[in-house]
Design an enzyme around this catalytic site. Sequence first.
Site, mmCIF file in Angstrom:
data_model
loop_
_atom_site.group_PDB
_atom_site.id
_atom_site.type_symbol
_atom_site.label_atom_id
_atom_site.label_comp_id
_atom_site.label_asym_id
_atom_site.label_seq_id
_atom_site.Cartn_x
_atom_site.Cartn_y
_atom_site.Cartn_z
ATOM 1 N N ASP A 204 0.815 -1.218 0.000
ATOM 2 C CA ASP A 204 0.000 0.000 0.000
ATOM 3 C C ASP A 204 0.846 1.265 0.000
ATOM 4 O OD1 ASP A 204 1.021 -0.123 2.536
ATOM 5 O OD2 ASP A 204 -0.889 0.156 3.573
ATOM 6 N N GLU A 459 4.097 -8.986 6.397
ATOM 7 C CA GLU A 459 2.707 -9.403 6.211
ATOM 8 C C GLU A 459 2.514 -10.391 5.061
ATOM 9 O OE1 GLU A 459 0.143 -5.992 6.120
ATOM 10 O OE2 GLU A 459 0.675 -5.372 8.152
ATOM 11 N N TYR A 513 -3.834 -3.368 14.562
ATOM 12 C CA TYR A 513 -4.540 -2.097 14.422
ATOM 13 C C TYR A 513 -5.902 -2.144 15.116
ATOM 14 C CZ TYR A 513 -0.980 -0.599 11.110
ATOM 15 O OH TYR A 513 0.215 -0.233 10.529
ATOM 16 N N GLU A 549 3.935 -2.534 14.205
ATOM 17 C CA GLU A 549 3.025 -1.538 13.642
ATOM 18 C C GLU A 549 1.781 -1.421 14.504
ATOM 19 O OE1 GLU A 549 1.894 -1.788 9.525
ATOM 20 O OE2 GLU A 549 3.898 -2.415 8.878
#
Length: 654
Positions: A204, A459, A513, A549
């Site tokens: 991304d 990831e 997240y 993250e």
Amino acid sequence: MSWKITNKLDVVVVAVAFLICGTRAGILYPQDSESREVKSLDGIWAFRIDGGNGKPILGFQEKWYSDELRSTGDVELMPVPSSYNDVSQNKDVRDHIGWAWYQTQFWTPGRWQSEDRNVFIRFGSANYFAMVWVNGEHVMNHTGGHLPFSGEITGYLIPGVPNLLVVAVNNTLSSLTIPQGTLIVQNDETRFPKGFTTQEYNFDYFHYAGIHRPVYVFTTPKYYIEDITVTSTILNNSQLLGVVNYDVSFGSSVDDNNIRENVSTECLVVIRDAKNRKISYGRDCSGTLEVPGLHLWWPYTHQPPTETPGYLYTLEVHLITNLVSVDEDVYRLKFGIRTIEYGDNYFKINGKPFYFRGFGRHEDYSIRGRGVDWAMLVKDHNLIQWTGANSYRTSHYPYAEEILDLADRLGIVIIDESPAIGLSGFGNQLLANHLQVMEELVMRDKNRASVIMWSLGNEPKSLQLPATLYFEKVIAETRRLDPGNRPITIVLSEGFPADIGPRGLDVVCINRYFGWYSNTGRPEVVRLQMPTDVKAWNKHYKKPILVTEYGAGSVVGMHQNPSFVWTEDYQVDYMYEHFKAFDILRNDTDYFIGEMIWNFADFATPPETFRPWGCMKGVFTRDRQPKYAAHLLRQRYWSLANLTTGCLLPKDLE
């Protein structure tokens, strides 16, 4: 309907790019010395895109590599190093998929020929496939967008005239490249223009392309130092005496076998301290030297009161032969002496528990994209030190050597990551390419004190069954390659307990997240969900856990009370809840070893409907101005530094 395709010429040339590569002589960063001379080719080059969106590829057919690019409207000026995407005012350049051509001319000093020098050309990186010609002759190809490559060009140079250098770069990604991508051409001309092409990929961030890092021409003697490997230990756990193991390999461009068979080589090796004082020396090309009065390489804010972070020694190597006509070769390598210890529930640097306070980052700047920019490099590291951070991850690819030089010098700890992001499929050809990337990465960064961990990727689709065996092979090969025995990790995002990725890893890194991608706008869940998740990972895998993250996007200047998503207020509330969760883990466990916020600064992404123009999770804006979050993070990191290492707070935070 749509179908996946690459132009036939693309397929042929890219296949060749996998087979031909530069020489290993360029793995050492070019430097001037008594025996070497370096010439920078950075500057403004001629530039032209080739094909794309159904247009024919002309460069190979018309042999653009053999003559000056024609002064047509298609030829632009392009700075090197930089990404080409944001420099041009031409939208076709910004969004180009396929081949792009660079061209420049350079002179070489006449003495290079009269002194019988080897001449090499070296690229810090070019994204993604690169082909190089000198004076119309093909020199080398390289595959991979983030690591250096070089080749000898002695025989291609023409004395007394400007030499023509041409580079063709192709940014096309496939299911076999690292990272992966898919090229899609739409063939329904009732819905799309003829040749309408898009590049889809499993990451991304914006897929910047071009010659991103410095280009050098440099000389060596006929017999030259090709590579140096340095490892170190502390004798008897004493911090007063260091032991440095070194190994020097050399190359030769001498063609006469009779001469080669009768050449003897020896090395004079000297270790110098930070004040350039000689403290140890030897006369072997492979050996061990002692370092008395040792100064360890300490991470920033982690050092004892009497030490400074980032202390570097110099290994000065003289390669000497018995040929009167061949000069000795001299190379000086900076290195630091430090130890890394890790186990099921600890991570130590120089015998002291180390807690990561850091960032995920990107090589991403306005206009120059991913191109090396000295002012921005220094600015970024000034900001990193200002926040009290001690580390960052090179997400999601190897960063420029110039960046890592600063990390070495300042004592910033690096998790060095390969460009293997979002991998899927896990076939044999992908594995071969991944192993090649790890070989180049370890070879480039093996001597760096700042690099304390290898990340094999970010990831991956690790729920796919082939992932386990795939990563076991990458882990094993990386261990074999690294002389420094650094810990190995993969940054994981799949949920526990389904993820099968961490087998054989030394540290488990996870991206989470809570309160953003799940339970959006409800940060109060974080203090429960984060400790529950981390404790479950450790209970199953018995490894240290690092959160690499977490983060929330914010549009600078946008406020709302009570806080709401995309405001600076929500980003701050979100961070407060994570700090509470991290403190629970720090107090309850020994294995939780750090926190890295995503992201250091806002960065460009592909066109998306759910982001204003890019990823806004930075605590700094893209032009490096602090959001409210940066001030909060600074208070957090300096407080942790004071608490964990006794580091003094800055005056304004006392």
